[in-house]
Design a protein around this motif. Structure first.
Motif, PDB file in Angstrom:
ATOM      1  N   UNK A 131      19.107   0.216 -16.189  1.00 14.97           N
ATOM      2  CA  UNK A 131      19.400   1.371 -15.231  1.00 14.97           C
ATOM      3  C   UNK A 131      18.815   0.934 -13.945  1.00 14.97           C
ATOM      4  N   UNK A 132      17.672   0.275 -13.639  1.00 18.43           N
ATOM      5  CA  UNK A 132      16.992  -0.236 -12.553  1.00 18.43           C
ATOM      6  C   UNK A 132      17.263  -1.474 -12.143  1.00 18.43           C
ATOM      7  N   UNK A 133      17.620  -2.291 -12.954  1.00 18.41           N
ATOM      8  CA  UNK A 133      17.789  -4.029 -12.300  1.00 18.41           C
ATOM      9  C   UNK A 133      19.146  -4.181 -12.877  1.00 18.41           C
ATOM     10  N   UNK A 134      19.784  -5.003 -11.864  1.00 17.87           N
ATOM     11  CA  UNK A 134      21.145  -5.550 -12.204  1.00 17.87           C
ATOM     12  C   UNK A 134      21.058  -6.644 -13.075  1.00 17.87           C
ATOM     13  N   UNK A 135      22.426  -7.147 -13.757  1.00 19.91           N
ATOM     14  CA  UNK A 135      22.242  -8.413 -14.732  1.00 19.91           C
ATOM     15  C   UNK A 135      21.477  -9.464 -14.396  1.00 19.91           C
ATOM     16  N   UNK A 136      21.835  -9.768 -12.972  1.00 23.97           N
ATOM     17  CA  UNK A 136      21.235 -11.083 -12.442  1.00 23.97           C
ATOM     18  C   UNK A 136      19.566 -10.689 -12.370  1.00 23.97           C
ATOM     19  N   UNK A 137      19.251  -9.707 -11.978  1.00 28.45           N
ATOM     20  CA  UNK A 137      17.838  -9.383 -11.632  1.00 28.45           C
ATOM     21  C   UNK A 137      16.993  -9.605 -13.081  1.00 28.45           C
ATOM     22  N   UNK A 138      17.549  -8.910 -14.091  1.00 29.64           N
ATOM     23  CA  UNK A 138      16.964  -8.904 -15.338  1.00 29.64           C
ATOM     24  C   UNK A 138      17.057 -10.352 -15.825  1.00 29.64           C
ATOM     25  N   UNK A 139      18.048 -11.441 -15.433  1.00 28.56           N
ATOM     26  CA  UNK A 139      18.219 -12.672 -15.845  1.00 28.56           C
ATOM     27  C   UNK A 139      16.891 -13.220 -15.211  1.00 28.56           C
ATOM     28  N   UNK A 140      16.760 -13.002 -13.975  1.00 29.47           N
ATOM     29  CA  UNK A 140      15.588 -13.743 -13.314  1.00 29.47           C
ATOM     30  C   UNK A 140      14.211 -13.230 -13.620  1.00 29.47           C
ATOM     31  N   UNK A 141      14.089 -11.931 -13.927  1.00 30.77           N
ATOM     32  CA  UNK A 141      12.774 -11.352 -14.530  1.00 30.77           C
ATOM     33  C   UNK A 141      12.426 -12.139 -15.802  1.00 30.77           C
ATOM     34  N   UNK A 142      13.523 -12.275 -16.635  1.00 29.26           N
ATOM     35  CA  UNK A 142      13.222 -13.003 -18.073  1.00 29.26           C
ATOM     36  C   UNK A 142      12.856 -14.291 -17.836  1.00 29.26           C
ATOM     37  N   UNK A 143      13.351 -15.142 -16.927  1.00 23.75           N
ATOM     38  CA  UNK A 143      12.911 -16.271 -16.592  1.00 23.75           C
ATOM     39  C   UNK A 143      11.633 -16.288 -16.078  1.00 23.75           C
ATOM     40  N   UNK A 144      11.367 -15.620 -15.120  1.00 20.27           N
ATOM     41  CA  UNK A 144       9.807 -15.574 -14.502  1.00 20.27           C
ATOM     42  C   UNK A 144       8.753 -15.290 -15.896  1.00 20.27           C
ATOM     43  N   UNK A 145       9.248 -14.382 -16.628  1.00 21.22           N
ATOM     44  CA  UNK A 145       8.227 -14.253 -17.913  1.00 21.22           C
ATOM     45  C   UNK A 145       8.104 -15.648 -18.660  1.00 21.22           C
ATOM     46  N   UNK A 146       9.262 -16.146 -18.947  1.00 22.45           N
ATOM     47  CA  UNK A 146       9.432 -17.497 -19.661  1.00 22.45           C
ATOM     48  C   UNK A 146       8.403 -18.483 -18.928  1.00 22.45           C
ATOM     49  N   UNK A 147       8.649 -18.600 -17.518  1.00 28.29           N
ATOM     50  CA  UNK A 147       7.712 -19.582 -16.779  1.00 28.29           C
ATOM     51  C   UNK A 147       6.116 -19.073 -16.762  1.00 28.29           C
ATOM     52  N   UNK A 148       5.913 -17.849 -16.993  1.00 23.65           N
ATOM     53  CA  UNK A 148       4.510 -17.678 -17.198  1.00 23.65           C
ATOM     54  C   UNK A 148       4.071 -18.042 -18.299  1.00 23.65           C
ATOM     55  N   UNK A 149       4.910 -17.797 -19.469  1.00 26.69           N
ATOM     56  CA  UNK A 149       4.189 -18.138 -21.009  1.00 26.69           C
ATOM     57  C   UNK A 149       4.023 -19.840 -20.818  1.00 26.69           C
ATOM     58  N   UNK A 150       4.956 -20.496 -20.176  1.00 25.41           N
ATOM     59  CA  UNK A 150       4.908 -22.276 -20.061  1.00 25.41           C
ATOM     60  C   UNK A 150       3.518 -22.395 -19.266  1.00 25.41           C
ATOM     61  N   UNK A 151       3.361 -21.658 -18.196  1.00 25.84           N
ATOM     62  CA  UNK A 151       2.114 -21.910 -17.299  1.00 25.84           C
ATOM     63  C   UNK A 151       0.866 -21.813 -18.195  1.00 25.84           C
ATOM     64  N   UNK A 152       0.678 -20.611 -18.740  1.00 27.81           N
ATOM     65  CA  UNK A 152      -0.444 -20.117 -19.548  1.00 27.81           C
ATOM     66  C   UNK A 152      -0.533 -21.276 -20.609  1.00 27.81           C
ATOM     67  N   UNK A 153       0.443 -21.654 -21.428  1.00 28.92           N
ATOM     68  CA  UNK A 153       0.157 -22.751 -22.386  1.00 28.92           C
ATOM     69  C   UNK A 153      -0.256 -23.810 -21.805  1.00 28.92           C
ATOM     70  N   UNK A 154       0.186 -24.432 -20.737  1.00 28.27           N
ATOM     71  CA  UNK A 154      -0.229 -25.548 -19.875  1.00 28.27           C
ATOM     72  C   UNK A 154      -1.411 -25.555 -19.668  1.00 28.27           C
ATOM     73  N   UNK A 155      -1.916 -24.359 -19.127  1.00 29.33           N
ATOM     74  CA  UNK A 155      -3.527 -24.182 -18.656  1.00 29.33           C
ATOM     75  C   UNK A 155      -4.374 -24.445 -20.038  1.00 29.33           C
TER      76      UNK A 155
END
Length: 298
Positions: A131-155
């Motif tokens: 109700x707050x985010x469009x489908x594209x915005x949700x997909x973008x948010x999910x990708x940002x979360x995924x990138x954060x997980x990868x970044x933390x594991x890489x560190x």
């Protein structure tokens, strides 16, 4: 989205993340026991050894220059020059070995992959994100979360490997000091010294007045080794140190497990994920509030 609604959402996010990652912290001990044993380390390394024969010596050579540069930038930052912080982030702390990549994949796939999906589903369910985010915005948010997980594991992984590479580098310096009385010798320096010793020994054995006199003569007037001897000796030293590097890598994870370091580091990783996910989601919510206000003003 109004400010009051934003505050309610942020409070809910905090509760969801706190509950989820508290559960993850409780899973750390079991994961460490399953994946940081000596048998597991040997199994992974056995599959990786051929490719890693190249990367281990490179990382050992790179560890000290990288740490020196990083320390210099930290000092410069304290003195007021902060531009170096951006530069050092772009410089790799080492070159990923196959052993490191497999370890990262296990950490992501078996420990954190379900975590990312669980968090996103809980957020969707509790906050009705659609109700707050469009489908594209949700997909973008999910990708940002995924990138954060990868970044933390890489560190996490890079920190583990950097310690291993530093141990190998110190081992190289100790070998140089012990056998050549020169702690500053690298692989090339040790190879050159061994090649000269081999060349002098070979020349002494063929000396006209016998080996004893030849040894004394060539101690005073050493012969220059051939390029082939230098290359062969250097490769031999490099191979020996690579084997030592692999041994350090194989035994370091089980040793960290026994000492409790692995569990502590993984718990720290989970805490860092919780904090950075909250900041990421908070920024996304803030941006949404600004957009909503902008739309109303228009």
């Amino acid at each position: 989205m109004k400010n009051a609604e934003k505050n309610i959402i942020l409070g809910t996010i905090d509760e969801i993340l706190e509950e989820h990652f508290e559960q993850k912290k409780n899973e750390v001990a079991g994961f460490v026991n399953r994946h940081f044993s000596l048998n597991e380390a040997v199994k992974i390394q056995r599959q990786s050894v051929l490719l890693d024969l190249l990367f281990y010596p490179l990382n050992a050579l790179w560890a000290i220059p990288f740490l020196t540069a990083k320390k210099g930038i930290e000092i410069a930052d304290k003195l007021g020059w902060s531009h170096g912080n951006h530069l050092i982030k772009k410089v790799p702390s080492g070159f990923k070995t196959r052993y490191q990549k497999v370890s990262e994949r296990i950490l992501l796939d078996e420990f954190l992959a379900s975590s990312q999906e669980d968090v996103f589903q809980k957020l969707q369910k509790e906050l009705n994100l659609e109700s707050h985010f469009s489908p594209n915005e949700l997909a973008h948010l999910k990708k940002k979360m995924s990138d954060l997980y990868k970044e933390e594991v890489d560190k996490f992984s890079s920190a583990q490997v950097l310690v291993t590479d530093l141990i190998t580098t110190v081992l190289t310096l100790c070998v140089g000091k012990m056998f050549f009385n020169d702690g500053g010798l690298g692989v090339t320096g040790m190879g050159s010294k061994i090649a000269r010793n081999v060349a002098n020994k070979d020349a002494a054995e063929h000396f006209f007045f016998g080996k004893k006199l030849g040894t004394a003569f060539y101690s005073a007037f050493p012969v220059a080794p051939t390029q082939t001897q230098v290359v062969a000796a250097t490769l031999g030293v490099g191979l020996l140190l690579t084997v030592c590097s692999i041994a350090v890598a194989v035994f370091s994870d089980p040793l960290r497990k026994v000492l409790g370091i692995q569990g502590y580091k993984l718990t720290t990783l989970v805490q860092s994920l919780e904090q950075n996910l909250y900041l990421l989601l908070k920024n996304e919510i803030k941006n949404k509030v600004r957009q909503s206000k902008g739309s109303i003003a228009a």
